[in-house]
Design an enzyme around this catalytic site. Structure first.
Site, PDB file in Angstrom:
ATOM      1  N   LEU A  66       0.854  -1.194   0.000  1.00 31.11           N
ATOM      2  CA  LEU A  66       0.000   0.000   0.000  1.00 31.11           C
ATOM      3  C   LEU A  66       0.885   1.237   0.000  1.00 31.11           C
ATOM      4  CD1 LEU A  66      -2.578  -1.218   2.693  1.00 31.11           C
ATOM      5  CD2 LEU A  66      -2.595  -1.623   0.232  1.00 31.11           C
ATOM      6  N   LYS A 170      15.401   1.204   2.980  1.00 31.11           N
ATOM      7  CA  LYS A 170      14.658   1.715   1.812  1.00 31.11           C
ATOM      8  C   LYS A 170      14.539   3.245   1.869  1.00 31.11           C
ATOM      9  CE  LYS A 170      11.803   1.916  -1.720  1.00 31.11           C
ATOM     10  NZ  LYS A 170      12.237   1.674  -3.104  1.00 31.11           N
ATOM     11  N   LYS A 239       7.053  11.001   0.701  1.00 33.35           N
ATOM     12  CA  LYS A 239       6.830  10.199   1.930  1.00 33.35           C
ATOM     13  C   LYS A 239       8.117   9.491   2.360  1.00 33.35           C
ATOM     14  CE  LYS A 239       5.585   6.247   0.904  1.00 33.35           C
ATOM     15  NZ  LYS A 239       6.176   4.944   0.545  1.00 33.35           N
TER      16      LYS A 239
HETATM   17  P1  NDP Z   1       0.029   3.410  -6.073  1.00 31.84           P
HETATM   18  O1  NDP Z   1      -0.239   4.804  -5.676  1.00 31.84           O
HETATM   19  O2  NDP Z   1       0.054   3.058  -7.517  1.00 31.84           O
HETATM   20  O3  NDP Z   1      -1.034   2.406  -5.375  1.00 31.84           O
HETATM   21  C1  NDP Z   1      -1.291   2.483  -4.005  1.00 31.84           C
HETATM   22  C2  NDP Z   1      -2.066   1.246  -3.574  1.00 31.84           C
HETATM   23  O4  NDP Z   1      -2.361   1.365  -2.175  1.00 31.84           O
HETATM   24  C3  NDP Z   1      -3.413   1.096  -4.285  1.00 31.84           C
HETATM   25  O5  NDP Z   1      -3.719  -0.277  -4.388  1.00 31.84           O
HETATM   26  C4  NDP Z   1      -4.364   1.790  -3.305  1.00 31.84           C
HETATM   27  O6  NDP Z   1      -5.706   1.354  -3.425  1.00 31.84           O
HETATM   28  C5  NDP Z   1      -3.782   1.325  -1.990  1.00 31.84           C
HETATM   29  N1  NDP Z   1      -4.127   2.179  -0.849  1.00 31.84           N
HETATM   30  C6  NDP Z   1      -3.645   3.411  -0.574  1.00 31.84           C
HETATM   31  N2  NDP Z   1      -4.164   3.867   0.592  1.00 31.84           N
HETATM   32  C7  NDP Z   1      -4.989   2.891   1.061  1.00 31.84           C
HETATM   33  C8  NDP Z   1      -5.803   2.753   2.210  1.00 31.84           C
HETATM   34  N3  NDP Z   1      -5.887   3.718   3.140  1.00 31.84           N
HETATM   35  N4  NDP Z   1      -6.510   1.627   2.354  1.00 31.84           N
HETATM   36  C9  NDP Z   1      -6.432   0.634   1.418  1.00 31.84           C
HETATM   37  N5  NDP Z   1      -5.690   0.693   0.321  1.00 31.84           N
HETATM   38  C10 NDP Z   1      -4.953   1.809   0.138  1.00 31.84           C
HETATM   39  O7  NDP Z   1       1.400   3.006  -5.352  1.00 31.84           O
HETATM   40  P2  NDP Z   1       2.547   1.998  -5.853  1.00 31.84           P
HETATM   41  O8  NDP Z   1       1.947   0.698  -6.226  1.00 31.84           O
HETATM   42  O9  NDP Z   1       3.424   2.711  -6.822  1.00 31.84           O
HETATM   43  O10 NDP Z   1       3.394   1.859  -4.497  1.00 31.84           O
HETATM   44  C11 NDP Z   1       3.012   0.992  -3.436  1.00 31.84           C
HETATM   45  C12 NDP Z   1       4.173   0.997  -2.429  1.00 31.84           C
HETATM   46  O11 NDP Z   1       5.360   0.519  -3.079  1.00 31.84           O
HETATM   47  C13 NDP Z   1       4.504   2.397  -1.885  1.00 31.84           C
HETATM   48  O12 NDP Z   1       4.879   2.327  -0.547  1.00 31.84           O
HETATM   49  C14 NDP Z   1       5.679   2.841  -2.766  1.00 31.84           C
HETATM   50  O13 NDP Z   1       6.484   3.799  -2.109  1.00 31.84           O
HETATM   51  C15 NDP Z   1       6.391   1.507  -3.001  1.00 31.84           C
HETATM   52  N6  NDP Z   1       7.211   1.420  -4.217  1.00 31.84           N
HETATM   53  C16 NDP Z   1       6.717   1.774  -5.455  1.00 31.84           C
HETATM   54  C17 NDP Z   1       7.517   1.692  -6.585  1.00 31.84           C
HETATM   55  C18 NDP Z   1       7.059   2.073  -7.954  1.00 31.84           C
HETATM   56  O14 NDP Z   1       7.877   2.084  -8.891  1.00 31.84           O
HETATM   57  N7  NDP Z   1       5.775   2.386  -8.176  1.00 31.84           N
HETATM   58  C19 NDP Z   1       8.933   1.245  -6.469  1.00 31.84           C
HETATM   59  C20 NDP Z   1       9.314   0.830  -5.151  1.00 31.84           C
HETATM   60  C21 NDP Z   1       8.496   0.940  -4.072  1.00 31.84           C
HETATM   61  P3  NDP Z   1      -6.713   2.039  -4.514  1.00 31.84           P
HETATM   62  O15 NDP Z   1      -6.469   1.304  -5.804  1.00 31.84           O
HETATM   63  O16 NDP Z   1      -8.042   1.824  -3.943  1.00 31.84           O
HETATM   64  O17 NDP Z   1      -6.338   3.505  -4.600  1.00 31.84           O
END
Ligand code: NDP
Length: 294
Positions: A66, A170, A239
Protein backbone atom coordinates in the site's frame (compact mmCIF):
# COMPACT_ATOMS: atom_id res chain seq x y z
CA UNK A 1 2.30 -24.80 -1.92
CA UNK A 2 1.94 -21.69 0.26
CA UNK A 3 -1.43 -19.96 -0.12
CA UNK A 4 -0.89 -16.25 -0.78
CA UNK A 5 -3.15 -13.21 -0.33
CA UNK A 6 -2.06 -9.97 -2.01
CA UNK A 7 -3.51 -6.68 -0.72
CA UNK A 8 -2.88 -3.50 -2.73
CA UNK A 9 -2.94 -3.60 -6.53
CA UNK A 10 -1.30 -0.27 -7.35
CA UNK A 11 1.37 0.47 -9.94
CA UNK A 12 3.92 -1.93 -8.45
CA UNK A 13 1.57 -4.27 -6.58
CA UNK A 14 -0.04 -5.52 -9.80
CA UNK A 15 3.12 -6.85 -11.48
CA UNK A 16 4.33 -8.33 -8.17
CA UNK A 17 1.02 -10.16 -7.67
CA UNK A 18 1.03 -11.28 -11.29
CA UNK A 19 4.44 -12.92 -10.82
CA UNK A 20 3.33 -14.66 -7.60
CA UNK A 21 0.34 -16.12 -9.49
CA UNK A 22 2.53 -17.09 -12.46
CA UNK A 23 4.92 -18.92 -10.08
CA UNK A 24 2.02 -21.24 -9.23
CA UNK A 25 1.06 -20.04 -5.74
CA UNK A 26 -2.73 -20.21 -5.12
CA UNK A 27 -3.51 -16.47 -4.99
CA UNK A 28 -6.31 -14.32 -3.60
CA UNK A 29 -6.26 -10.58 -4.32
CA UNK A 30 -7.91 -7.63 -2.62
CA UNK A 31 -7.81 -3.91 -3.33
CA UNK A 32 -9.60 -0.94 -1.72
CA UNK A 33 -11.06 -0.02 -5.11
CA UNK A 34 -12.75 -3.36 -5.69
CA UNK A 35 -13.30 -2.97 -9.45
CA UNK A 36 -9.55 -2.91 -9.95
CA UNK A 37 -9.08 -6.16 -8.04
CA UNK A 38 -11.99 -7.88 -9.77
CA UNK A 39 -10.67 -7.03 -13.25
CA UNK A 40 -7.11 -7.99 -12.30
CA UNK A 41 -8.19 -11.31 -10.74
CA UNK A 42 -10.10 -12.18 -13.93
CA UNK A 43 -7.07 -11.29 -16.04
CA UNK A 44 -4.61 -13.52 -14.16
CA UNK A 45 -6.97 -16.25 -12.97
CA UNK A 46 -6.72 -15.44 -9.24
CA UNK A 47 -9.50 -15.44 -6.64
CA UNK A 48 -10.94 -12.02 -5.76
CA UNK A 49 -11.96 -11.31 -2.15
CA UNK A 50 -14.55 -8.61 -1.43
CA UNK A 51 -13.10 -7.81 1.99
CA UNK A 52 -9.62 -7.81 3.46
CA UNK A 53 -10.59 -10.25 6.23
CA UNK A 54 -11.88 -12.73 3.63
CA UNK A 55 -8.66 -12.32 1.67
CA UNK A 56 -6.36 -13.18 4.58
CA UNK A 57 -8.44 -16.01 6.11
CA UNK A 58 -6.79 -19.02 4.41
CA UNK A 59 -3.46 -17.42 3.53
CA UNK A 60 -0.08 -18.69 4.72
CA UNK A 61 1.50 -15.48 3.45
CA UNK A 62 -0.29 -12.13 3.29
CA UNK A 63 1.55 -9.61 1.12
CA UNK A 64 0.65 -5.93 1.54
CA UNK A 65 1.80 -3.23 -0.87
CA UNK A 66 0.00 0.00 0.00
CA UNK A 67 1.07 3.64 -0.13
CA UNK A 68 2.16 4.09 3.49
CA UNK A 69 2.54 2.14 6.73
CA UNK A 70 -0.43 4.09 8.08
CA UNK A 71 -2.57 2.61 5.28
CA UNK A 72 -1.35 -0.88 6.21
CA UNK A 73 -2.17 -0.19 9.86
CA UNK A 74 -5.71 0.87 8.83
CA UNK A 75 -6.32 -2.12 6.55
CA UNK A 76 -4.96 -4.63 9.09
CA UNK A 77 -7.43 -3.46 11.73
CA UNK A 78 -8.39 -5.64 14.68
CA UNK A 79 -11.03 -7.53 12.64
CA UNK A 80 -8.60 -8.35 9.83
CA UNK A 81 -5.82 -9.18 12.32
CA UNK A 82 -8.20 -11.65 14.02
CA UNK A 83 -8.93 -13.34 10.67
CA UNK A 84 -5.29 -14.36 10.07
CA UNK A 85 -4.49 -18.06 10.14
CA UNK A 86 -2.35 -19.07 13.11
CA UNK A 87 1.29 -19.18 12.09
CA UNK A 88 0.83 -17.09 8.93
CA UNK A 89 3.28 -14.38 7.86
CA UNK A 90 2.49 -10.76 7.04
CA UNK A 91 5.01 -9.68 4.39
CA UNK A 92 4.70 -5.92 4.06
CA UNK A 93 6.22 -4.69 0.78
CA UNK A 94 5.07 -1.12 1.38
CA UNK A 95 7.96 1.37 1.64
CA UNK A 96 7.04 1.97 5.24
CA UNK A 97 8.27 3.57 8.40
CA UNK A 98 9.97 1.47 11.06
CA UNK A 99 7.92 2.66 14.05
CA UNK A 100 4.55 1.88 12.43
CA UNK A 101 5.87 -1.46 11.16
CA UNK A 102 6.83 -2.43 14.72
CA UNK A 103 3.31 -1.49 15.89
CA UNK A 104 1.65 -3.59 13.15
CA UNK A 105 3.94 -6.51 14.02
CA UNK A 106 2.78 -6.35 17.65
CA UNK A 107 -0.87 -6.22 16.58
CA UNK A 108 -0.65 -9.49 14.62
CA UNK A 109 1.78 -11.27 16.95
CA UNK A 110 -0.98 -12.51 19.27
CA UNK A 111 -2.17 -14.85 16.47
CA UNK A 112 1.41 -16.14 16.19
CA UNK A 113 1.60 -14.22 12.93
CA UNK A 114 5.13 -13.22 11.94
CA UNK A 115 5.82 -9.82 10.40
CA UNK A 116 8.48 -8.95 7.84
CA UNK A 117 8.93 -5.48 6.41
CA UNK A 118 10.09 -6.09 2.85
CA UNK A 119 10.13 -2.92 0.77
CA UNK A 120 11.34 -3.26 -2.79
CA UNK A 121 13.46 -1.33 -5.25
CA UNK A 122 13.69 -1.61 -9.02
CA UNK A 123 10.49 0.04 -10.20
CA UNK A 124 7.57 -1.30 -12.17
CA UNK A 125 9.91 -2.76 -14.80
CA UNK A 126 11.87 -4.65 -12.12
CA UNK A 127 8.58 -6.01 -10.75
CA UNK A 128 7.48 -7.15 -14.22
CA UNK A 129 10.82 -8.86 -14.81
CA UNK A 130 11.10 -10.33 -11.30
CA UNK A 131 14.38 -8.54 -10.62
CA UNK A 132 13.45 -6.38 -7.64
CA UNK A 133 15.82 -5.84 -4.74
CA UNK A 134 13.97 -6.75 -1.54
CA UNK A 135 15.25 -5.42 1.80
CA UNK A 136 13.86 -7.31 4.75
CA UNK A 137 13.46 -6.67 8.46
CA UNK A 138 12.38 -9.35 10.90
CA UNK A 139 13.33 -12.78 12.13
CA UNK A 140 15.72 -14.60 9.74
CA UNK A 141 13.83 -17.92 10.10
CA UNK A 142 10.51 -16.23 9.23
CA UNK A 143 12.17 -14.80 6.15
CA UNK A 144 13.40 -18.24 5.04
CA UNK A 145 9.85 -19.62 5.28
CA UNK A 146 8.47 -17.04 2.85
CA UNK A 147 11.55 -16.69 0.63
CA UNK A 148 9.97 -18.76 -2.21
CA UNK A 149 7.17 -16.18 -2.46
CA UNK A 150 9.64 -13.26 -2.48
CA UNK A 151 11.69 -15.03 -5.16
CA UNK A 152 8.69 -14.78 -7.49
CA UNK A 153 9.33 -11.02 -7.82
CA UNK A 154 12.74 -10.41 -6.22
CA UNK A 155 16.26 -11.21 -7.36
CA UNK A 156 18.42 -9.75 -4.59
CA UNK A 157 16.83 -10.54 -1.23
CA UNK A 158 18.70 -9.15 1.77
CA UNK A 159 18.04 -9.63 5.48
CA UNK A 160 18.88 -6.18 6.91
CA UNK A 161 18.12 -6.73 10.61
CA UNK A 162 15.14 -6.70 13.01
CA UNK A 163 11.63 -5.44 12.17
CA UNK A 164 11.88 -1.96 10.64
CA UNK A 165 15.40 -2.43 9.28
CA UNK A 166 14.13 -3.02 5.72
CA UNK A 167 12.01 0.15 5.92
CA UNK A 168 14.98 2.15 7.20
CA UNK A 169 17.34 1.01 4.41
CA UNK A 170 14.66 1.71 1.81
CA UNK A 171 14.01 5.24 3.16
CA UNK A 172 17.70 6.13 3.04
CA UNK A 173 17.97 4.73 -0.50
CA UNK A 174 15.06 6.94 -1.51
CA UNK A 175 16.61 10.06 0.01
CA UNK A 176 19.69 9.32 -2.11
CA UNK A 177 17.47 8.87 -5.17
CA UNK A 178 15.81 12.24 -4.53
CA UNK A 179 19.18 13.95 -4.08
CA UNK A 180 20.63 12.51 -7.30
CA UNK A 181 17.53 13.44 -9.33
CA UNK A 182 17.63 16.97 -7.96
CA UNK A 183 21.40 17.39 -8.26
CA UNK A 184 21.54 16.00 -11.80
CA UNK A 185 18.61 18.25 -12.73
CA UNK A 186 20.38 21.36 -11.44
CA UNK A 187 23.59 20.41 -13.28
CA UNK A 188 21.87 19.74 -16.60
CA UNK A 189 19.66 22.84 -16.52
CA UNK A 190 22.72 25.00 -15.83
CA UNK A 191 24.71 23.29 -18.58
CA UNK A 192 21.79 23.62 -21.03
CA UNK A 193 21.64 27.37 -20.34
CA UNK A 194 25.39 27.55 -20.88
CA UNK A 195 24.93 25.94 -24.29
CA UNK A 196 26.15 22.39 -23.55
CA UNK A 197 23.65 19.80 -24.78
CA UNK A 198 22.29 17.52 -22.07
CA UNK A 199 23.01 14.52 -24.26
CA UNK A 200 26.71 15.47 -24.42
CA UNK A 201 26.83 16.29 -20.70
CA UNK A 202 25.28 12.93 -19.78
CA UNK A 203 27.68 11.12 -22.09
CA UNK A 204 30.55 12.61 -20.07
CA UNK A 205 28.98 12.32 -16.61
CA UNK A 206 28.02 8.67 -17.20
CA UNK A 207 31.67 7.88 -17.91
CA UNK A 208 32.78 9.94 -14.89
CA UNK A 209 32.41 10.08 -11.12
CA UNK A 210 29.15 12.06 -10.97
CA UNK A 211 27.05 9.26 -12.49
CA UNK A 212 24.08 7.68 -10.75
CA UNK A 213 20.92 5.79 -11.59
CA UNK A 214 19.38 9.21 -12.24
CA UNK A 215 22.02 10.17 -14.79
CA UNK A 216 22.36 6.70 -16.34
CA UNK A 217 18.70 5.74 -16.62
CA UNK A 218 16.15 8.29 -15.50
CA UNK A 219 17.42 11.34 -17.38
CA UNK A 220 18.14 9.60 -20.73
CA UNK A 221 14.87 7.63 -20.72
CA UNK A 222 12.48 10.11 -19.16
CA UNK A 223 13.77 13.70 -19.21
CA UNK A 224 15.62 13.94 -22.53
CA UNK A 225 12.71 12.21 -24.25
CA UNK A 226 10.23 14.45 -22.32
CA UNK A 227 8.23 11.22 -21.85
CA UNK A 228 7.98 11.46 -18.04
CA UNK A 229 6.05 8.16 -17.71
CA UNK A 230 4.09 7.94 -14.46
CA UNK A 231 5.42 4.80 -12.73
CA UNK A 232 6.29 6.02 -9.22
CA UNK A 233 4.47 8.96 -7.75
CA UNK A 234 6.43 11.95 -6.46
CA UNK A 235 4.06 11.91 -3.47
CA UNK A 236 5.53 8.50 -2.53
CA UNK A 237 9.12 9.72 -2.88
CA UNK A 238 8.18 12.67 -0.64
CA UNK A 239 6.83 10.20 1.93
CA UNK A 240 10.05 8.14 1.71
CA UNK A 241 12.40 11.12 2.08
CA UNK A 242 10.44 12.34 5.10
CA UNK A 243 10.80 8.90 6.71
CA UNK A 244 14.56 9.10 6.10
CA UNK A 245 14.79 12.55 7.70
CA UNK A 246 12.77 11.32 10.69
CA UNK A 247 15.08 8.33 11.16
CA UNK A 248 18.11 10.66 11.16
CA UNK A 249 16.40 12.89 13.75
CA UNK A 250 15.45 9.87 15.91
CA UNK A 251 19.05 8.65 15.80
CA UNK A 252 20.39 12.17 16.50
CA UNK A 253 22.41 12.23 13.30
CA UNK A 254 22.83 15.71 11.81
CA UNK A 255 21.55 15.15 8.27
CA UNK A 256 21.04 18.47 6.45
CA UNK A 257 21.07 16.86 2.98
CA UNK A 258 18.49 14.22 3.91
CA UNK A 259 16.28 16.97 5.33
CA UNK A 260 16.80 19.03 2.19
CA UNK A 261 15.76 16.04 0.04
CA UNK A 262 12.56 15.80 2.07
CA UNK A 263 11.87 19.55 1.87
CA UNK A 264 12.47 19.67 -1.90
CA UNK A 265 10.23 16.65 -2.50
CA UNK A 266 7.44 18.23 -0.43
CA UNK A 267 7.79 21.49 -2.31
CA UNK A 268 7.72 19.75 -5.72
CA UNK A 269 4.73 17.62 -4.65
CA UNK A 270 2.83 20.78 -3.70
CA UNK A 271 3.67 22.31 -7.10
CA UNK A 272 3.02 19.29 -9.31
CA UNK A 273 0.26 17.43 -7.48
CA UNK A 274 -0.45 13.93 -6.20
CA UNK A 275 -0.33 12.14 -9.55
CA UNK A 276 3.00 13.55 -10.84
CA UNK A 277 5.86 11.09 -11.34
CA UNK A 278 8.97 11.48 -9.17
CA UNK A 279 11.20 12.42 -12.12
CA UNK A 280 8.87 15.31 -12.95
CA UNK A 281 10.46 17.10 -9.97
CA UNK A 282 13.02 18.27 -12.56
CA UNK A 283 10.26 20.48 -14.01
CA UNK A 284 10.39 22.59 -10.85
CA UNK A 285 14.09 23.36 -11.40
CA UNK A 286 13.36 24.09 -15.07
CA UNK A 287 10.54 26.43 -14.08
CA UNK A 288 12.74 28.33 -11.60
CA UNK A 289 15.54 28.60 -14.18
CA UNK A 290 13.25 29.47 -17.11
CA UNK A 291 15.00 26.80 -19.20
CA UNK A 292 14.55 23.13 -20.06
CA UNK A 293 17.08 20.31 -20.00
CA UNK A 294 17.94 19.98 -23.72
P1 NDP B 1 0.03 3.41 -6.07
O1 NDP B 1 -0.24 4.80 -5.68
O2 NDP B 1 0.05 3.06 -7.52
O3 NDP B 1 -1.03 2.41 -5.37
C1 NDP B 1 -1.29 2.48 -4.01
C2 NDP B 1 -2.07 1.25 -3.57
O4 NDP B 1 -2.36 1.37 -2.17
C3 NDP B 1 -3.41 1.10 -4.28
O5 NDP B 1 -3.72 -0.28 -4.39
C4 NDP B 1 -4.36 1.79 -3.30
O6 NDP B 1 -5.71 1.35 -3.42
C5 NDP B 1 -3.78 1.32 -1.99
N1 NDP B 1 -4.13 2.18 -0.85
C6 NDP B 1 -3.65 3.41 -0.57
N2 NDP B 1 -4.16 3.87 0.59
C7 NDP B 1 -4.99 2.89 1.06
C8 NDP B 1 -5.80 2.75 2.21
N3 NDP B 1 -5.89 3.72 3.14
N4 NDP B 1 -6.51 1.63 2.35
C9 NDP B 1 -6.43 0.63 1.42
N5 NDP B 1 -5.69 0.69 0.32
C10 NDP B 1 -4.95 1.81 0.14
O7 NDP B 1 1.40 3.01 -5.35
P2 NDP B 1 2.55 2.00 -5.85
O8 NDP B 1 1.95 0.70 -6.23
O9 NDP B 1 3.42 2.71 -6.82
O10 NDP B 1 3.39 1.86 -4.50
C11 NDP B 1 3.01 0.99 -3.44
C12 NDP B 1 4.17 1.00 -2.43
O11 NDP B 1 5.36 0.52 -3.08
C13 NDP B 1 4.50 2.40 -1.89
O12 NDP B 1 4.88 2.33 -0.55
C14 NDP B 1 5.68 2.84 -2.77
O13 NDP B 1 6.48 3.80 -2.11
C15 NDP B 1 6.39 1.51 -3.00
N6 NDP B 1 7.21 1.42 -4.22
C16 NDP B 1 6.72 1.77 -5.45
C17 NDP B 1 7.52 1.69 -6.58
C18 NDP B 1 7.06 2.07 -7.95
O14 NDP B 1 7.88 2.08 -8.89
N7 NDP B 1 5.77 2.39 -8.18
C19 NDP B 1 8.93 1.25 -6.47
C20 NDP B 1 9.31 0.83 -5.15
C21 NDP B 1 8.50 0.94 -4.07
P3 NDP B 1 -6.71 2.04 -4.51
O15 NDP B 1 -6.47 1.30 -5.80
O16 NDP B 1 -8.04 1.82 -3.94
O17 NDP B 1 -6.34 3.51 -4.60
Amino acid sequence: MLQVAFLGLGAIGRPMARRIGAAGFPLTVWNRTADRARAFAGEIGARHAQTADNAVRDADVVVTCLSTSTDVDQVIDSRVAAAFKNGATLLDCTSGDPATSRRIAEKVAHRSVAFIDAPVSGGVRGAEEGTLTVMCGGDARDLERVRPVIEAFGKKIVHCGPIGAGDAVKAMNQALLALTIWGTGEALVALSKLGVSAQVALDVINASSGRSNASMNLFPERVLTRAFPRTFRLALLDKDARIAAQIARDERVPAPLTQLAADLCSLARKDLGEEADHVEAVKVIEHWAGAEVR
